[in-house]
Design a protein around this motif. Sequence first.
Motif, mmCIF file in Angstrom:
data_model
loop_
_atom_site.group_PDB
_atom_site.id
_atom_site.type_symbol
_atom_site.label_atom_id
_atom_site.label_comp_id
_atom_site.label_asym_id
_atom_site.label_seq_id
_atom_site.Cartn_x
_atom_site.Cartn_y
_atom_site.Cartn_z
ATOM 1 N N VAL A 247 0.890 -1.268 -0.017
ATOM 2 C CA VAL A 247 0.161 0.153 0.094
ATOM 3 C C VAL A 247 0.907 1.355 -0.084
ATOM 4 C CG1 VAL A 247 -1.829 1.359 1.073
ATOM 5 C CG2 VAL A 247 -1.660 -1.168 1.305
ATOM 6 N N VAL A 248 0.777 1.791 -1.155
ATOM 7 C CA VAL A 248 1.464 3.212 -1.067
ATOM 8 C C VAL A 248 0.535 4.491 -0.668
ATOM 9 C CG1 VAL A 248 2.771 4.945 -2.567
ATOM 10 C CG2 VAL A 248 3.174 2.528 -2.968
ATOM 11 N N GLN A 249 0.705 5.141 0.200
ATOM 12 C CA GLN A 249 -0.105 6.133 1.044
ATOM 13 C C GLN A 249 -0.065 7.308 0.110
ATOM 14 O OE1 GLN A 249 0.335 6.088 5.199
ATOM 15 N NE2 GLN A 249 -1.257 4.236 5.376
ATOM 16 N N GLU A 250 -1.055 8.119 0.612
ATOM 17 C CA GLU A 250 -1.293 9.321 -0.372
ATOM 18 C C GLU A 250 0.000 10.290 -0.283
ATOM 19 O OE1 GLU A 250 -4.355 11.953 1.088
ATOM 20 O OE2 GLU A 250 -5.863 10.433 0.969
ATOM 21 N N GLY A 251 0.306 10.793 -1.548
ATOM 22 C CA GLY A 251 1.475 11.784 -1.638
ATOM 23 C C GLY A 251 2.737 11.178 -1.857
ATOM 24 N N ALA A 252 2.793 9.811 -1.611
ATOM 25 C CA ALA A 252 4.320 9.307 -1.469
ATOM 26 C C ALA A 252 5.098 9.478 -2.829
ATOM 27 C CB ALA A 252 4.419 8.024 -0.845
ATOM 28 N N VAL A 253 6.232 9.569 -2.905
ATOM 29 C CA VAL A 253 7.013 9.407 -4.124
ATOM 30 C C VAL A 253 8.142 8.504 -4.120
ATOM 31 C CG1 VAL A 253 8.585 10.984 -5.327
ATOM 32 C CG2 VAL A 253 6.904 12.122 -4.125
ATOM 33 N N ILE A 254 7.858 7.555 -5.285
ATOM 34 C CA ILE A 254 8.609 6.346 -5.138
ATOM 35 C C ILE A 254 9.776 6.761 -6.460
ATOM 36 C CG2 ILE A 254 8.881 4.014 -5.601
ATOM 37 C CD1 ILE A 254 6.843 4.839 -3.295
#
Length: 253
Positions: free
Chosen positions: A166-173
């Motif tokens: 789960v990549v939560q809101e606003g994360a930058v990968i």
Amino acid sequence: MEIDLKRFNEVMDALERGELRVAEKVDGTWKVNSWIKETILWGFAHGKLVQMGDYVDKDTFPVREFSVSDGVRVVPRASAVRRGAYMAPGSIIMPPAYVNVGAYVDTGTMVDSHVTIGSCAQVGKHVHVSAGSQIGGVLEPAGALPTIIEDGAFVGGCCGIYEGTVVQEGAVIASGVTITSSSAIFDSTTGEFIRRNEDGRVIVPRNAVIVSGSRPITHGPSAGSGVHLYCPVIVKYRDEKTSGSIHLEELLR
């Protein structure tokens, strides 16, 4: 729940309209609708192989077709969206890309070239999945939470987000990062590792900025050998400067 072809098609149609979702957020927690996955699996079990143009697939899962009224920008050529996948008005698909059954792609999201959105993956609003990245599918077991990319996240080029992460809101990968259920993400702002939770999922925190890193082997015969293992690293949390650079992506839409 009894499933027949009529029921299967009703569920697929509702998925394509965005009226049903394989997973949804309830009171701040993602929940899987396992009965929808069971319906999709029924389609694979009962479909028959047929010729569809220049390829062969189950007759229960034809490729979707779009019109101007759908509001989905499908840039030519060689992209495909499978039966039972939802593309919201305002979403964009660059060629070649593939969106699998049960996936949900919300408005304003860019599915860039050579991207795969796996079965049942849930991708939020205004997400950019950059060229060459894969958002892994999780169709079985039916109760397993799919891979989820929440609103406003940015996934760089040639990334792999798999196994119900789960990549939560606003994360930058950042480009080239791979995250699976066995990944231990190191948070350099706290000096601690973020490991999978009791449900076996890795949660990328809200607004985290993650790059590829490594950590030394510290146990067993190889300890002190100088050999390192791959490790995603949170270098900071998103600020106005980061948001400003990401905002440039709007110019591409």
